[in-house]
Design a protein around this motif. Structure first.
Motif, PDB file in Angstrom:
ATOM      1  N   HIS A 128       0.967  -1.273  -0.130  1.00  0.00           N
ATOM      2  CA  HIS A 128       0.089   0.017   0.084  1.00  0.00           C
ATOM      3  C   HIS A 128       0.872   1.243  -0.035  1.00  0.00           C
ATOM      4  CE1 HIS A 128      -3.210   2.758   0.762  1.00  0.00           C
ATOM      5  NE2 HIS A 128      -2.571   3.150   2.079  1.00  0.00           N
ATOM      6  N   VAL A 129       0.799   2.048  -1.005  1.00  0.00           N
ATOM      7  CA  VAL A 129       1.619   3.356  -1.250  1.00  0.00           C
ATOM      8  C   VAL A 129       0.909   4.208  -0.486  1.00  0.00           C
ATOM      9  CG1 VAL A 129       2.717   4.778  -2.726  1.00  0.00           C
ATOM     10  CG2 VAL A 129       2.660   2.348  -3.264  1.00  0.00           C
ATOM     11  N   GLN A 130       1.525   5.021   0.185  1.00  0.00           N
ATOM     12  CA  GLN A 130       1.167   6.297   0.859  1.00  0.00           C
ATOM     13  C   GLN A 130       2.010   7.501   0.558  1.00  0.00           C
ATOM     14  OE1 GLN A 130       0.082   5.915   5.171  1.00  0.00           O
ATOM     15  NE2 GLN A 130      -1.415   7.786   5.049  1.00  0.00           N
ATOM     16  N   LEU A 131       1.535   8.563   0.269  1.00  0.00           N
ATOM     17  CA  LEU A 131       2.420   9.928   0.155  1.00  0.00           C
ATOM     18  C   LEU A 131       1.848  10.983   1.166  1.00  0.00           C
ATOM     19  CD1 LEU A 131       2.563  10.086  -3.611  1.00  0.00           C
ATOM     20  CD2 LEU A 131       4.176   8.899  -2.220  1.00  0.00           C
ATOM     21  N   VAL A 132       2.776  11.441   2.047  1.00  0.00           N
ATOM     22  CA  VAL A 132       2.303  12.544   2.935  1.00  0.00           C
ATOM     23  C   VAL A 132       3.006  13.671   2.906  1.00  0.00           C
ATOM     24  CG1 VAL A 132       1.654  12.786   5.374  1.00  0.00           C
ATOM     25  CG2 VAL A 132       1.479  10.729   4.649  1.00  0.00           C
ATOM     26  N   GLU A 133       2.548  14.759   2.611  1.00  0.00           N
ATOM     27  CA  GLU A 133       3.013  16.071   2.314  1.00  0.00           C
ATOM     28  C   GLU A 133       3.110  16.914   3.518  1.00  0.00           C
ATOM     29  OE1 GLU A 133       0.679  15.715  -1.597  1.00  0.00           O
ATOM     30  OE2 GLU A 133       0.448  15.364   0.467  1.00  0.00           O
ATOM     31  N   SER A 134       4.094  17.651   3.836  1.00  0.00           N
ATOM     32  CA  SER A 134       4.153  18.570   5.111  1.00  0.00           C
ATOM     33  C   SER A 134       5.087  19.642   4.602  1.00  0.00           C
ATOM     34  CB  SER A 134       4.584  17.599   6.226  1.00  0.00           C
ATOM     35  OG  SER A 134       5.991  17.436   5.854  1.00  0.00           O
ATOM     36  N   GLY A 135       4.998  20.825   5.564  1.00  0.00           N
ATOM     37  CA  GLY A 135       5.852  21.895   5.177  1.00  0.00           C
ATOM     38  C   GLY A 135       5.132  23.223   4.753  1.00  0.00           C
ATOM     39  N   GLY A 136       4.055  23.085   4.297  1.00  0.00           N
ATOM     40  CA  GLY A 136       3.327  24.303   3.729  1.00  0.00           C
ATOM     41  C   GLY A 136       3.130  25.233   4.938  1.00  0.00           C
ATOM     42  N   GLY A 137       2.867  26.348   4.488  1.00  0.00           N
ATOM     43  CA  GLY A 137       2.520  27.660   5.343  1.00  0.00           C
ATOM     44  C   GLY A 137       2.274  28.698   4.981  1.00  0.00           C
ATOM     45  N   LEU A 138       2.258  29.771   5.696  1.00  0.00           N
ATOM     46  CA  LEU A 138       2.016  31.146   5.082  1.00  0.00           C
ATOM     47  C   LEU A 138       3.345  31.915   5.267  1.00  0.00           C
ATOM     48  CD1 LEU A 138       0.389  33.865   4.661  1.00  0.00           C
ATOM     49  CD2 LEU A 138       0.237  34.000   7.048  1.00  0.00           C
ATOM     50  N   VAL A 139       3.911  32.549   4.067  1.00  0.00           N
ATOM     51  CA  VAL A 139       5.302  33.303   3.883  1.00  0.00           C
ATOM     52  C   VAL A 139       4.978  34.313   3.018  1.00  0.00           C
ATOM     53  CG1 VAL A 139       5.773  31.859   2.050  1.00  0.00           C
ATOM     54  CG2 VAL A 139       7.493  32.754   3.232  1.00  0.00           C
ATOM     55  N   GLN A 140       5.833  35.490   3.527  1.00  0.00           N
ATOM     56  CA  GLN A 140       5.755  36.706   2.706  1.00  0.00           C
ATOM     57  C   GLN A 140       6.266  36.483   1.301  1.00  0.00           C
ATOM     58  OE1 GLN A 140       7.671  39.435   5.577  1.00  0.00           O
ATOM     59  NE2 GLN A 140       5.888  39.813   6.627  1.00  0.00           N
ATOM     60  N   PHE A 158       6.651   2.784  -1.261  1.00  0.00           N
ATOM     61  CA  PHE A 158       7.004   3.041  -2.694  1.00  0.00           C
ATOM     62  C   PHE A 158       8.455   2.711  -2.907  1.00  0.00           C
ATOM     63  CE2 PHE A 158       5.885   4.387  -6.648  1.00  0.00           C
ATOM     64  CZ  PHE A 158       6.763   5.149  -7.338  1.00  0.00           C
ATOM     65  N   THR A 159       8.586   1.440  -3.341  1.00  0.00           N
ATOM     66  CA  THR A 159      10.160   1.123  -3.165  1.00  0.00           C
ATOM     67  C   THR A 159      10.482   0.639  -4.562  1.00  0.00           C
ATOM     68  OG1 THR A 159       9.167  -1.314  -2.750  1.00  0.00           O
ATOM     69  CG2 THR A 159       9.865   0.251  -0.952  1.00  0.00           C
ATOM     70  N   TYR A 160      10.092   1.088  -5.472  1.00  0.00           N
ATOM     71  CA  TYR A 160      10.589   0.770  -6.951  1.00  0.00           C
ATOM     72  C   TYR A 160      11.745   1.641  -7.211  1.00  0.00           C
ATOM     73  CZ  TYR A 160       5.648  -0.424  -6.977  1.00  0.00           C
ATOM     74  OH  TYR A 160       4.391  -0.910  -6.939  1.00  0.00           O
ATOM     75  N   THR A 161      12.571   0.921  -7.935  1.00  0.00           N
ATOM     76  CA  THR A 161      13.955   1.312  -8.488  1.00  0.00           C
ATOM     77  C   THR A 161      13.770   2.233  -9.764  1.00  0.00           C
ATOM     78  OG1 THR A 161      14.288  -0.665  -9.622  1.00  0.00           O
ATOM     79  CG2 THR A 161      15.125  -0.591  -7.441  1.00  0.00           C
ATOM     80  N   SER A 162      12.695   2.005 -10.457  1.00  0.00           N
ATOM     81  CA  SER A 162      12.630   3.073 -11.616  1.00  0.00           C
ATOM     82  C   SER A 162      11.322   3.530 -11.595  1.00  0.00           C
ATOM     83  CB  SER A 162      12.542   1.897 -13.051  1.00  0.00           C
ATOM     84  OG  SER A 162      12.423   2.759 -14.051  1.00  0.00           O
ATOM     85  N   TYR A 163      11.505   4.921 -11.582  1.00  0.00           N
ATOM     86  CA  TYR A 163      10.219   5.421 -11.025  1.00  0.00           C
ATOM     87  C   TYR A 163      10.134   7.148 -11.643  1.00  0.00           C
ATOM     88  CZ  TYR A 163      13.279   7.029  -7.143  1.00  0.00           C
ATOM     89  OH  TYR A 163      14.096   7.729  -6.608  1.00  0.00           O
ATOM     90  N   CYS A 164       9.161   7.740 -11.325  1.00  0.00           N
ATOM     91  CA  CYS A 164       9.021   9.185 -11.309  1.00  0.00           C
ATOM     92  C   CYS A 164       8.230   9.765  -9.965  1.00  0.00           C
ATOM     93  CB  CYS A 164       8.425   9.597 -12.938  1.00  0.00           C
ATOM     94  SG  CYS A 164       7.894  11.419 -12.855  1.00  0.00           S
ATOM     95  N   MET A 165       8.708  10.845  -9.676  1.00  0.00           N
ATOM     96  CA  MET A 165       8.186  11.539  -8.675  1.00  0.00           C
ATOM     97  C   MET A 165       7.928  12.892  -8.980  1.00  0.00           C
ATOM     98  SD  MET A 165       9.047   9.739  -4.945  1.00  0.00           S
ATOM     99  CE  MET A 165       7.742  10.353  -4.081  1.00  0.00           C
TER     100      MET A 165
END
Length: 122
Positions: free
Chosen positions: A1-13, A27-34
């Motif tokens: 089961h592949v899971q992608l979790v983003e973080s780091g967003g926010g408010l910036v000037q 996600f353990t593939y040796t050939s991929y695109c992200m």
């Protein structure tokens, strides 16, 4: 089961910087695109940057020279460093992954998506 979790967003000037992270589990593939995409309200989704398993990168013209995509393969984390941010960079940023390298060139849809992280430049 592949899971992608983003973080780091926010408010910036305007002119500021942020670093987005995407933790990829299962996600353990040796050939991929992200990649990173962004969604602006009332507008379509835009591809921002992509990185293939060989390390080659690509960027949208609107972010070239300001954003940098990178990855920590050991930790399975994808990053997007954002510099010189503009108001028009305000969007929800999504991480995506594909087992096909040609997804990075638009040749095949991405298979997995994260839930997004909000970036607001104001």
């Amino acid at each position: 089961h592949v899971q992608l979790v983003e973080s780091g967003g926010g408010l910036v000037q305007p002119g500021g910087s942020l670093r987005l992270s995407c933790a990829a589990s299962g996600f353990t593939y040796t050939s991929y695109c992200m990649g990173w995409f962004r969604q602006i309200p009332d507008k379509g989704r835009e591809g921002v940057a992509g990185i293939e398993s060989d390390g080659s990168t690509s960027y949208a013209d609107s972010v070239k020279g300001r954003f940098t995509i990178s990855q920590d393969s050991a930790k399975n984390i994808l990053y997007l460093q954002l510099h010189s941010l503009k108001v028009e960079d305000t969007a929800i940023y999504y991480c995506a992954a594909s087992t096909w390298r040609r997804s990075c060139s638009g040749g095949r849809p991405y298979e997995y998506w994260g839930q997004g992280t909000q970036v607001t430049v104001s």
